[in-house]
Design a protein around this motif. Structure first.
Motif, mmCIF file in Angstrom:
data_model
loop_
_atom_site.group_PDB
_atom_site.id
_atom_site.type_symbol
_atom_site.label_atom_id
_atom_site.label_comp_id
_atom_site.label_asym_id
_atom_site.label_seq_id
_atom_site.Cartn_x
_atom_site.Cartn_y
_atom_site.Cartn_z
ATOM 1 N N THR A 142 -1.890 -24.643 65.350
ATOM 2 C CA THR A 142 -0.847 -25.665 65.136
ATOM 3 C C THR A 142 -0.388 -25.818 63.823
ATOM 4 O O THR A 142 0.640 -25.954 63.416
ATOM 5 C CB THR A 142 -1.512 -26.792 65.911
ATOM 6 O OG1 THR A 142 -1.896 -26.342 67.089
ATOM 7 C CG2 THR A 142 -0.313 -27.871 66.055
ATOM 8 N N TYR A 290 4.566 -28.861 68.816
ATOM 9 C CA TYR A 290 4.207 -27.815 67.890
ATOM 10 C C TYR A 290 2.807 -27.388 68.673
ATOM 11 O O TYR A 290 2.583 -25.941 68.418
ATOM 12 C CB TYR A 290 3.852 -28.505 66.706
ATOM 13 C CG TYR A 290 4.978 -28.733 65.776
ATOM 14 C CD1 TYR A 290 5.507 -27.599 65.115
ATOM 15 C CD2 TYR A 290 5.757 -29.809 65.860
ATOM 16 C CE1 TYR A 290 6.818 -27.598 64.464
ATOM 17 C CE2 TYR A 290 6.968 -30.143 65.220
ATOM 18 C CZ TYR A 290 7.429 -28.865 64.328
ATOM 19 O OH TYR A 290 8.614 -29.000 63.843
ATOM 20 N N ARG A 291 1.987 -28.134 69.087
ATOM 21 C CA ARG A 291 0.730 -27.658 69.724
ATOM 22 C C ARG A 291 1.013 -26.731 71.086
ATOM 23 O O ARG A 291 0.331 -25.919 71.205
ATOM 24 C CB ARG A 291 -0.031 -28.892 70.179
ATOM 25 C CG ARG A 291 -1.636 -28.499 70.405
ATOM 26 C CD ARG A 291 -2.516 -29.894 70.564
ATOM 27 N NE ARG A 291 -3.834 -29.303 70.912
ATOM 28 C CZ ARG A 291 -4.627 -29.060 69.894
ATOM 29 N NH1 ARG A 291 -4.305 -29.021 68.669
ATOM 30 N NH2 ARG A 291 -5.980 -28.879 70.196
#
Lengths: 383, 255
Positions: A142, A290-291
């Motif tokens: 990430t 994003y993760r």
């Protein structure tokens, strides 16, 4: 989307897509659209898309630049790495030529070291890919995606807002879903189209820059194939082969041809030309986009992961879904991780799934066509 | 009805003719030479000499081997892996067995059940462990390949040739000969190298412990080599003079 044209014509157009898009990329350049080149399925295209840049796949599948690459690189190295470097060095890949930035990942050792050399020729950003898929690795990956976002923002003076990223994720998810759905036409037995024709579309689609238009085009193509099938247009019944292993394309399409010229049919691609490239979706609703993006790419079942459970899961599912009669693994010469993993894949396919398995090792030359044909023909005769 | 099986290998082209009841009527070998198409023509002539002019409806033919495309009049082309398996079952009986075929440019190990292939492996792009290796090195020893076996059986020392690469092995033989090694010991080293390489390939099979292990191909009349190979793989390797025709026999069976 006008798709009146005949299927063979559509397949040919896709086969020519890499060449046809040379001009498009030049136009992009002239219009000031940033171009970000990549080599690998691990590259999160969505970041480029959210930055208003065009993500392009760089040339790496032909042997023509290998002699030049071997002036700098060891001969005993994976042809994909040698070809990639050779195209960059000789400026023979227009996509590389027009790229403002090249993004690589620390996948295998050969690529990792090659990217170092590539940075003498171009602006290269290397993402540090973990080789595990646990939570710690997810945290690290990430961060790498955020580091890429920052680098892209800085390089091109743009801001990647969460809104833009979510939009890019949505568009790319739809493109991937359309490709995944196209592949399911091969669930039919007999198949509606040849595996090589399917491959041409999957491979060519990597060179279509408008991912939104791509989704519509691919969906229309699937519908056309299904409609033709309903009205009786199909191939004869043949032994059904699922392909796994290293990335395929260009020179190595000889393997697909060897299957289909010796009486078999390729029903699916569990490699970077197929499932690994578009089989996983980003969770669009995730609170941390994003993760979610990191999860999607980290989940790819590449042999650089250790252990690599997702490859077995995907392979097992595809064997069932496509009623495969046999699994053919194509490994590129000196691709350490795939070649070592092949013992495990053989056991899984023959013992757990109970179907024959054949591994072939090849490079970008045509010198082994005879041997490939004998092995693959014998494999099909077994079924 | 006659059934003709033609196996055009890289070194020699084998032909087997079977009668209606699948008994072998005749068999012959011609050197392949530079062109498999040329070998195909010579086989056609030889067949005419032996069988007279057969009307087309009175025979069926299957071709195999790397030159299988050269027999334009064959009904079908089948790979040598499948043909050797069928041929081995014809010669050595049905049931479970492992077949080792050492050919001119390819070596194959095949697990077979009642003539059907369960699994197979072939040597990669390399001449080690194939007839080519023997041909080159016997040339270096200045003897015909068929004399290697008898010569090696008279060895006084278990000489090891360590280079797997044919070209390097040749230099190694030259240098060993320069040190005064006997021809017998060098012949042993050459056959030992092939046995070693073949046994590694054999070890890749899932069921290496099958009771019956048979050798087909050019080395079927090399008893000393067979004993070396048996030691290496830890199983008794059997063969028969007709086993060099296994591919052609299998092809005739499928015609």
């Amino acid at each position: 989307m006008n798709l009146i044209s005949d299927l063979p014509e559509v397949f040919d157009t896709f086969a020519q897509q890499r060449k046809n898009s040379f001009l498009t990329v030049k136009e992009f350049k002239e219009r000031g659209i940033p171009i970000i080149g990549s080599y690998c399925s691990y590259f999160p295209k969505e970041i480029a898309m959210a930055a208003g840049a065009a993500p392009v796949s760089l040339c790496s599948t032909s042997g023509e630049t290998i002699p030049e690459a071997e002036k700098d690189l060891p001969r005993n190295l994976c042809p994909l790495i040698k070809s990639s470097y050779g195209f960059a060095k000789t400026q023979k890949c227009p996509y590389f030529y027009f790229s403002d930035l090249v993004v690589g990942e620390t996948t295998c050792d050969g690529k990792k070291k090659m990217y170092e050399m590539l940075s003498d020729l171009k602006d290269v950003h290397v993402m540090r890919l973990p080789n595990k898929q646990d939570e710690e690795a997810l945290d690290a990956w990430t961060n790498e995606i955020i580091r890429l976002k920052n680098a892209v923002e800085e390089r091109f003076g743009v801001t990647i807002t969460e809104e833009k990223l979510r939009e890019a994720v949505h568009i790319n998810n739809q493109a991937n879903a359309s490709l995944e759905s196209l592949c399911t036409v091969m669930e039919h037995d007999p198949c509606p189209i040849s595996g090589h024709d399917l491959f041409k579309v999957l491979n060519g689609s990597q060179f279509k820059f408008d991912r939104k238009a791509l989704a519509a085009e691919i969906t229309a193509l699937s519908q056309k194939i299904e409609a033709d099938y309903s009205s009786g247009r199909m191939l004869d019944k043949r032994p059904r082969i699922l392909i796994t292993g290293c990335p395929m394309g260009g020179a190595t399409e000889k393997v697909i041809e060897a299957v289909e010229q010796n009486g078999g049919i390729v029903v699916g691609f569990e490699n970077c030309s197929g499932e690994k490239n578009f089989g996983i979706q980003v969770d669009e609703k995730a609170a941390d986009i994003y993760r979610a993006l990191a999860r999607r790419y980290l989940d790819i079942g590449c042999s650089v992961m250790s252990p690599n459970p997702h490859r077995l899961d995907t392979l097992g599912r595809m064997i069932d879904q496509y009623h495969a009669d046999g699994v053919l693994e194509m490994d590129l010469q000196t691709c350490l991780t795939y070649e070592v993993e092949s013992a495990k894949i053989r056991r899984f396919v023959t013992k757990e799934k109970g179907i024959p398995y054949l591994q072939v090792e090849t490079d970008y030359s045509q010198s082994d066509i005879g041997q490939l044909n004998t092995r693959i023909a014998a494999f099909i005769e077994m079924i | 009805m006659r059934y003709i099986g033609i196996d055009i290998g890289s070194t020699s082209a084998k032909t087997v003719v079977m009668e209606e009841d699948r008994k072998i009527l005749c068999s012959f070998t011609v050197p392949t030479g530079w062109s498999s198409f040329d070998a195909g023509k010579r086989i056609e002539t030889e067949l005419q000499n032996r069988l007279g002019k057969l009307p087309r409806q009175d025979f069926r033919c299957v071709s195999t081997g790397y030159g299988r495309q050269a027999v334009s009049w064959a009904e079908r082309r089948v790979t040598e892996i499948t043909c050797h398996s069928r041929g081995a079952s014809f010669l050595f009986g049905d049931g479970l067995m492992n077949v080792i075929d050492i050919g001119g440019q390819d070596t194959k190990v095949i697990s077979v059940t009642a003539g059907k292939v369960d699994e197979f492996f072939m040597n990669e792009k390399c001449a080690a462990g194939t007839g080519k290796f023997l041909e080159v090195l016997s040339g270096r020893l200045n003897i015909p390949p068929e004399e290697l076996d008898l010569l090696a059986s008279h060895h006084t020392k278990e000489l090891v040739i360590s280079s797997m690469c044919t070209v390097f092995a040749e230099s190694e033989v030259v240098s060993l000969a320069g040190q005064g090694e006997s021809k017998e010991n060098l012949a042993f080293g050459v056959l030992h190298s092939v046995a070693e390489k073949v046994s590694t390939l054999y070890g890749r099979l899932a069921e290496t412990d099958r009771q019956k292990v048979v050798l087909t191909g050019g080395l079927c009349s090399y008893p000393f080599f067979q004993s070396l190979l048996s030691d290496k793989i830890g199983q008794k390797v059997v063969s028969a003079p007709m086993a060099r025709y296994a591919g052609a026999i299998g092809a005739a069976m499928m015609a």
